[in-house]
Design a protein around this motif. Structure first.
Motif, PDB file in Angstrom:
ATOM      1  N   GLU A  40      -5.973  11.192   4.484  1.00 29.64           N
ATOM      2  CA  GLU A  40      -6.241  11.972   2.879  1.00 29.64           C
ATOM      3  C   GLU A  40      -4.887  12.558   3.089  1.00 29.64           C
ATOM      4  OE1 GLU A  40      -8.762  12.048   5.110  1.00 29.64           O
ATOM      5  OE2 GLU A  40     -10.618  11.696   4.087  1.00 29.64           O
ATOM      6  N   LYS A  42      -2.055  11.407   4.050  1.00 27.54           N
ATOM      7  CA  LYS A  42      -1.025  10.285   3.905  1.00 27.54           C
ATOM      8  C   LYS A  42      -1.214  10.246   2.398  1.00 27.54           C
ATOM      9  CE  LYS A  42      -0.860   8.107   8.348  1.00 27.54           C
ATOM     10  NZ  LYS A  42      -1.092   6.828   8.993  1.00 27.54           N
ATOM     11  N   GLN A  43      -2.304  10.156   1.757  1.00 24.54           N
ATOM     12  CA  GLN A  43      -2.513  10.000   0.332  1.00 24.54           C
ATOM     13  C   GLN A  43      -1.518  10.935  -0.459  1.00 24.54           C
ATOM     14  OE1 GLN A  43      -6.646   9.769  -0.387  1.00 24.54           O
ATOM     15  NE2 GLN A  43      -6.865   7.801   0.464  1.00 24.54           N
ATOM     16  N   ASN A  46       2.144  10.598   0.090  1.00 26.75           N
ATOM     17  CA  ASN A  46       2.547   9.153  -0.880  1.00 26.75           C
ATOM     18  C   ASN A  46       2.442   9.649  -2.191  1.00 26.75           C
ATOM     19  OD1 ASN A  46       3.274   7.889   1.365  1.00 26.75           O
ATOM     20  ND2 ASN A  46       1.243   6.906   1.752  1.00 26.75           N
ATOM     21  N   ARG A  47       1.932  10.625  -2.732  1.00 25.81           N
ATOM     22  CA  ARG A  47       1.681  11.040  -4.114  1.00 25.81           C
ATOM     23  C   ARG A  47       0.699   9.984  -4.582  1.00 25.81           C
ATOM     24  NH1 ARG A  47       7.295  13.558  -6.516  1.00 25.81           N
ATOM     25  NH2 ARG A  47       7.686  14.702  -4.753  1.00 25.81           N
ATOM     26  N   GLU A  48      -0.394   9.554  -4.004  1.00 27.81           N
ATOM     27  CA  GLU A  48      -1.529   8.835  -4.615  1.00 27.81           C
ATOM     28  C   GLU A  48      -2.539   9.544  -5.123  1.00 27.81           C
ATOM     29  OE1 GLU A  48      -2.964   6.335  -1.304  1.00 27.81           O
ATOM     30  OE2 GLU A  48      -1.049   5.465  -0.910  1.00 27.81           O
ATOM     31  N   THR A  49      -2.725  11.035  -4.774  1.00 27.41           N
ATOM     32  CA  THR A  49      -3.575  11.871  -5.283  1.00 27.41           C
ATOM     33  C   THR A  49      -3.061  13.324  -5.280  1.00 27.41           C
ATOM     34  OG1 THR A  49      -5.762  12.745  -5.257  1.00 27.41           O
ATOM     35  CG2 THR A  49      -4.695  12.395  -3.199  1.00 27.41           C
ATOM     36  N   GLU A  50      -3.478  14.184  -6.067  1.00 26.06           N
ATOM     37  CA  GLU A  50      -2.895  15.684  -5.910  1.00 26.06           C
ATOM     38  C   GLU A  50      -3.615  16.392  -4.990  1.00 26.06           C
ATOM     39  OE1 GLU A  50      -2.606  17.172 -10.039  1.00 26.06           O
ATOM     40  OE2 GLU A  50      -1.257  15.735 -10.648  1.00 26.06           O
TER      41      GLU A  50
END
Length: 340
Positions: A40, A42-43, A46-50
């Motif tokens: 989570e 890493k997400q 990587n700006r995959e989620t806020e």
């Protein structure tokens, strides 16, 4: 690592806020849960989620295990570059303990339900087995009642001939010619032989049914026993001009219960003599096929009707089969042969 924390989080882990500054998150995480949340995080990077949320365990300063629900977001600088993680931790230890207790209770209920279901299935299976056993016992009782009725009837015949012949000879001996007396004596002899054979088979069958007949194998030559029984029935066969032949190839000594096998041989050879035509032969062979010794009793007799064949080996069946010299068979001998 921690660069700041509020008092609530420090109290959650039973630390002073100053004691946590500079520690790495791994230092207060339950060892098995260190990898939790890495994906989570890493997400987030990587700006995959806020925001990410997950649950894991922590270790307090006293060594206690507590549960936290963590929501993490990233704080960026004025240029939009990530500066630090901002976690918000909620103490869910009580909820987790309650869930664990509920799960334990559910597991116990499942185990008890499984045991109850197994007990019910066992009870149903047992009831079915009891019903089958009771039905079989009823059948056995009916078969034996019928069997003893047949045996009683079969005994009355030769005993009646025996009794009537003896009474006639005793009351009117002087009025009979020598040939008539011999005829009476022959009838008495045959009746006695029938009674003896029936009672001997009945005794052996009774012992086998009660489980008191021990199996006692010994090393012996079965062809010797074949010849012994064949010679025993030689005089009876001579009365019908029947020749009994015995033959064998190389027969080694084997282990077998001689008493049981002699009973089988007596009944097979007796039946062969009883139902063979006059002026015929009976061939008894012992053949070694390498794996088994095959004993074959072959006669030239009247054979067995299909109707009687269906009744063979069943206790209680009234089998009426008359030999070529009016001898009568009950079928008990063949039942013994099958059991032995």
């Amino acid at each position: 690592k921690f660069i700041s924390c509020n008092k609530a989080f420090a109290d959650f882990l039973k630390y002073n806020p100053e004691e946590l500054i500079g520690k790495f998150i791994e230092d207060v995480t339950y060892p098995a849960d260190v990898p939790v949340g890495m994906m989570e995080m890493k997400q987030l990077v990587n700006r995959e989620t806020e925001t990410v949320t997950f649950q894991k365990r922590y270790m307090t300063s006293l060594g206690e295990v507590v549960w936290g629900e963590i929501s993490i977001s990233i704080v960026n600088d004025s240029k939009g570059m990530p500066q630090f993680f901002l976690p918000i931790v909620i103490d869910i230890t009580t909820r987790k303990q309650a869930e664990e207790e509920i799960n334990n209770l559910l597991y116990e209920v499942k185990i008890k339900n499984d045991l109850l279901e197994s007990a019910i299935n066992f009870k149903d299976s047992l009831l079915i087995q009891i019903e089958k056993t009771n039905n079989r016992l009823k059948e056995i009782i009916q078969e034996k009642d019928k069997f003893f009725s047949v045996i009683s009837h079969d005994l009355r015949g030769p005993l009646g001939v025996f009794k009537d012949s003896v009474e006639l000879l005793y009351d009117d001996y002087d009025s009979f010619a020598e040939e008539e007396i011999k005829s009476f004596l022959l009838g008495i002899k045959n009746s006695a032989a029938n009674i003896f054979e029936l009672l001997e088979n009945l005794l052996i069958w009774s012992r086998s049914q009660r489980g008191i007949m021990e199996f006692k194998p010994e090393l012996a030559n079965i062809f010797s026993d074949v010849n012994e029984i064949a010679q025993l029935y030689g005089p009876i066969a001579d009365n019908k001009n029947i020749i009994i032949k015995t033959e064998s190839d190389h027969i080694p000594e084997i282990f077998y219960d001689r008493n049981m096998i002699k009973t089988v041989l007596r009944n097979l050879i007796s039946n062969a003599v009883k139902f063979s035509h006059f002026d015929s032969f009976i061939n008894i062979s012992v053949i070694n096929d390498g794996n088994y010794l095959n004993v074959c009793v072959e006669d030239n007799g009247i054979g067995i009707d299909d109707e009687i064949m269906d009744k063979l080996f069943r206790i209680g069946e009234d089998i009426v089969n008359i030999g070529t010299n009016n001898e009568k068979g009950t079928g008990l001998g063949l039942i013994l042969c099958k059991e032995f």
